[in-house]
Design an enzyme around this catalytic site. Structure first.
Site, short mmCIF file in Angstrom:
data_model
loop_
_atom_site.label_atom_id
_atom_site.label_comp_id
_atom_site.label_asym_id
_atom_site.label_seq_id
_atom_site.Cartn_x
_atom_site.Cartn_y
_atom_site.Cartn_z
N ASP A 109 0.83 -1.20 0.00
CA ASP A 109 0.00 0.00 0.00
C ASP A 109 0.86 1.25 0.00
O ASP A 109 2.03 1.23 0.42
CB ASP A 109 -0.90 0.02 1.24
CG ASP A 109 -2.02 -0.99 1.15
OD1 ASP A 109 -2.35 -1.41 0.03
OD2 ASP A 109 -2.55 -1.37 2.21
N SER A 110 0.25 2.34 -0.41
CA SER A 110 0.96 3.62 -0.44
C SER A 110 1.54 3.98 0.93
O SER A 110 2.64 4.50 1.03
CB SER A 110 0.02 4.73 -0.92
OG SER A 110 0.62 5.99 -0.82
#
Length: 260
Positions: A109-110
């Protein structure tokens, strides 16, 4: 059998960087080389490098020298894609200096940092990224609150999430909790979406920071955030060996899930 496209085994091993041709001949005579799972001891043996699978001392060898394998310490704020339609930072920032067209194996994920594998080996990527293969991954999570031993035991024994039960292979505290935070090391095989964050939410300790430190046999080590490096020969051999285990014969027709 036609010898078209087939080369002497020792020549192929030397070209792959295993050792000099003379040393590779010695490996063959000593019974240390396998082709498609069968020990080969004849120096006149020929193989097709594009098809046959070779191992030395039980460690898989990549015969295609055009393949590249890169470890990246992905920073937070970077999405795990080669092109982001929303204009966010993406992986092109870290691959543009490589002549090969690299792509990521799985995702982070970011807001999750850490180890991400980049490669131009599509076959390996498909196997390793697929949820059914279950590559072991280790995360370091900084979480809210004081995590008790009973909570760690609960994570190891298994908890129920909306999409089914899940348990950690290993769960332990790193250091002593302080300032209302705990640091937890979690190891699991699941590739389910945001699984670490959801597990820690479920036991009442929301994740504040998350780093992936290990992916299969690969360890992030001292690689700095935003930096990348080619895998070493031993790392690559361990990774290929993992991908060639019987589990890799699992169905890989459905797309891989995003990871935490």
């Amino acid at each position: 059998m036609s010898d078209e496209g087939r080369e002497r085994l020792q020549k192929v091993l030397a070209a792959a960087g295993v050792a000099s041709r003379r040393v590779c001949e010695q490996y063959i005579v000593e019974g240390r080389v396998e082709v498609n799972g069968v020990v080969v001891t004849e120096l006149g043996s020929r193989i097709d490098p594009a098809v046959d699978k070779v191992a030395v001392d039980g460690v898989a060898i990549q015969l295609d020298v055009s393949k590249r394998y890169v470890m990246l310490n992905k920073p937070t704020g970077v999405v795990s894609t080669m092109s982001d339609e929303r204009g966010r930072r993406d992986l092109r920032e870290f691959t543009r200096d490589y002549p090969e067209r690299l792509f990521n194996v799985g995702r982070l994920d970011s807001d999750t940092s850490g180890l991400l594998l980049l490669t131009n080996d599509g076959e390996l990527a498909q196997v390793l990224a697929h949820p059914s293969f279950g590559v072991e991954k280790t995360y370091i999570a900084t979480v809210r609150g004081t995590v008790q031993p009973a909570t760690l035991k609960r994570l190891r024994q298994g908890i129920e999430l909306d999409d089914g039960p899940i348990r950690a292979d290993r769960a332990r505290l790193v250091g002593e909790p302080s300032r209302g935070q705990s640091i937890v090391e979690l190891t699991l095989h699941s590739g389910r979406n945001r699984i670490v964050r959801r597990m820690m939410d479920a036991v009442g300790h929301p994740v504040q920071e998350l780093v992936r430190r290990q992916f299969g046999p690969l360890h992030l080590g001292t690689l700095a955030s935003g930096r990348s490096r080619d895998l070493g020969k031993l790392e690559l051999g361990q990774l290929l060996t993992l991908a060639r285990t019987p589990a890799s014969s699992s169905d890989t027709t459905s797309p891989p899930n995003p990871e935490d």
